[in-house]
Write an enzyme that holds these catalytic residues in place. Structure first.
Site, mmCIF file in Angstrom:
data_model
loop_
_atom_site.group_PDB
_atom_site.id
_atom_site.type_symbol
_atom_site.label_atom_id
_atom_site.label_comp_id
_atom_site.label_asym_id
_atom_site.label_seq_id
_atom_site.Cartn_x
_atom_site.Cartn_y
_atom_site.Cartn_z
ATOM 1 N N CYS A 1 0.818 -1.214 0.000
ATOM 2 C CA CYS A 1 0.000 0.000 0.000
ATOM 3 C C CYS A 1 0.850 1.262 0.000
ATOM 4 O O CYS A 1 0.609 2.176 -0.799
ATOM 5 C CB CYS A 1 -0.959 -0.017 1.187
ATOM 6 S SG CYS A 1 -0.177 -0.352 2.786
ATOM 7 N N TYR A 2 1.860 1.336 0.869
ATOM 8 C CA TYR A 2 2.729 2.514 0.858
ATOM 9 C C TYR A 2 3.440 2.699 -0.491
ATOM 10 O O TYR A 2 3.465 3.813 -1.033
ATOM 11 C CB TYR A 2 3.775 2.421 1.967
ATOM 12 C CG TYR A 2 3.285 2.717 3.358
ATOM 13 C CD1 TYR A 2 2.733 3.955 3.680
ATOM 14 C CD2 TYR A 2 3.409 1.768 4.366
ATOM 15 C CE1 TYR A 2 2.311 4.229 4.973
ATOM 16 C CE2 TYR A 2 2.988 2.035 5.657
ATOM 17 C CZ TYR A 2 2.441 3.265 5.968
ATOM 18 O OH TYR A 2 2.032 3.545 7.247
#
Length: 333
Positions: A145-146
């Site tokens: 996600c990051y």
């Protein structure tokens, strides 16, 4: 109809896959696995999905997934490698939402401190960067996600080798930590707080290094993640120190050209997590400062940062419209 299976359907990403796929015009979910919840109906674990599924959770038995055309592995890091090779060898298409196939074998072992005993080369599933490779792939490794928000914020400048250094400052909702509660996610420990963690050694750094390094070998990257007391979203401030001088309009032209055919990239004057919540959109704003450019990106970590991007990748793998089943607006407020 494409017949889909999900290994690991009880967590946040598994539940989000089920939510998105329930209204996909070309997909039928035919098998969802969970050892702990086998025999229970989907809505007994995910009450918000009552009325959308009547099937029950089953054991993660590969033979019971043989009727599928595609399988999503939504299991913890280190677990996907127990299933992916057999799925792959049986001819199924696989989208892995864990970290097991995102990195080269040596980098995975360095980042995760364990031997990868079932390595297969996969296509990194950041759709906007690898659309053509994904279209030909049978195994796609969904990004973290990051890295999704960070790489999207910097890739257009890395492609032109214009980055001297980039500092990613990222803040995530707590759902990124997974469905199982811990002391770290305990409400009193997060309420009215922003908590930095793994300040210099988060494993997602290696994905940023790998993907931006494909464009620009000498790019220097720093990354610090933080958690805020909200359920969804990742806001990334990418402080990009440039090689040479670029004006605001020049920066905007570079980004718009790079993402010209990317449906889910939206340019905004101001970026807010509330503008992307529940959607597969990535919003980006570009801001030229005196000594650097600050590119801000916002995504829903469970959609564009996980399950939505997995469906986007599946669409490309099967030659569907990239936005099929994902063409809905964010929730606001």
């Amino acid at each position: 109809m494409i017949r889909a299976g999900i290994i690991g359907g009880t967590g946040y990403t598994g539940g989000e896959l089920l939510r998105i796929l329930s209204k996909h015009p070309e997909v039928e979910v035919v098998a969802v696995t969970s050892r702990r919840e086998k025999g229970r109906k989907i809505h007994e674990v995910h009450p918000h999905l009552k009325g959308f599924y009547e099937i029950e959770f089953i054991e993660p038995d590969i033979d019971r997934l043989s009727e599928c055309d595609v399988v999503f592995t939504a299991v913890p890091h280190g677990e996907a490698m127990r299933y992916v090779p057999e799925l792959y060898e049986s001819g199924l298409k696989v989208v892995d939402l864990s970290a097991d196939y995102r990195l080269r074998k040596d980098k995975y072992e360095e980042a995760y401190g364990k031997t990868h005993e079932a390595y297969i080369e996969a296509v990194y599933g950041l759709t906007e960067l690898h659309r053509e490779e994904i279209a030909k792939a049978r195994l796609v490794a969904n990004p973290g996600c990051y890295p999704t928000g960070a790489i999207l914020a910097a890739a257009p400048l890395a492609e032109l080798e214009l980055i001297e250094r980039v500092i990613f400052d990222s803040k995530s909702g707590i759902s990124g930590a997974g469905v199982s509660p811990t002391e770290f996610t305990h409400y009193p420990n997060l309420h009215e707080a922003i908590v930095p963690y793994k300040i210099t050694d988060h494993r997602h750094y290696y994905e940023m290094e790998q993907e931006l390094g494909r464009f620009q070998e000498d790019v220097r990257i720093s990354f610090t993640p933080q958690v805020f007391p909200g359920s969804r979203g990742i806001l990334t401030n990418a402080h990009i120190f440039l090689k040479g001088e670029l004006e605001q309009d020049e920066l905007e032209k570079i980004y718009r050209k790079f993402y010209d055919c990317s449906y889910f990239i939206r340019f905004q004057k101001a970026v807010r997590l509330s503008y992307v919540r529940g959607s597969n959109f990535a919003d980006i704003s570009i801001n030229r400062g005196a000594d650097r450019a600050v590119v801000v990106s916002a995504i829903d970590n469970l959609v564009k940062g996980a399950s939505g991007q997995a469906v986007q990748n599946m669409n490309v793998m099967f030659g569907l419209d990239e936005w099929a089943g994902l063409d809905f607006p964010p929730l606001f407020p």
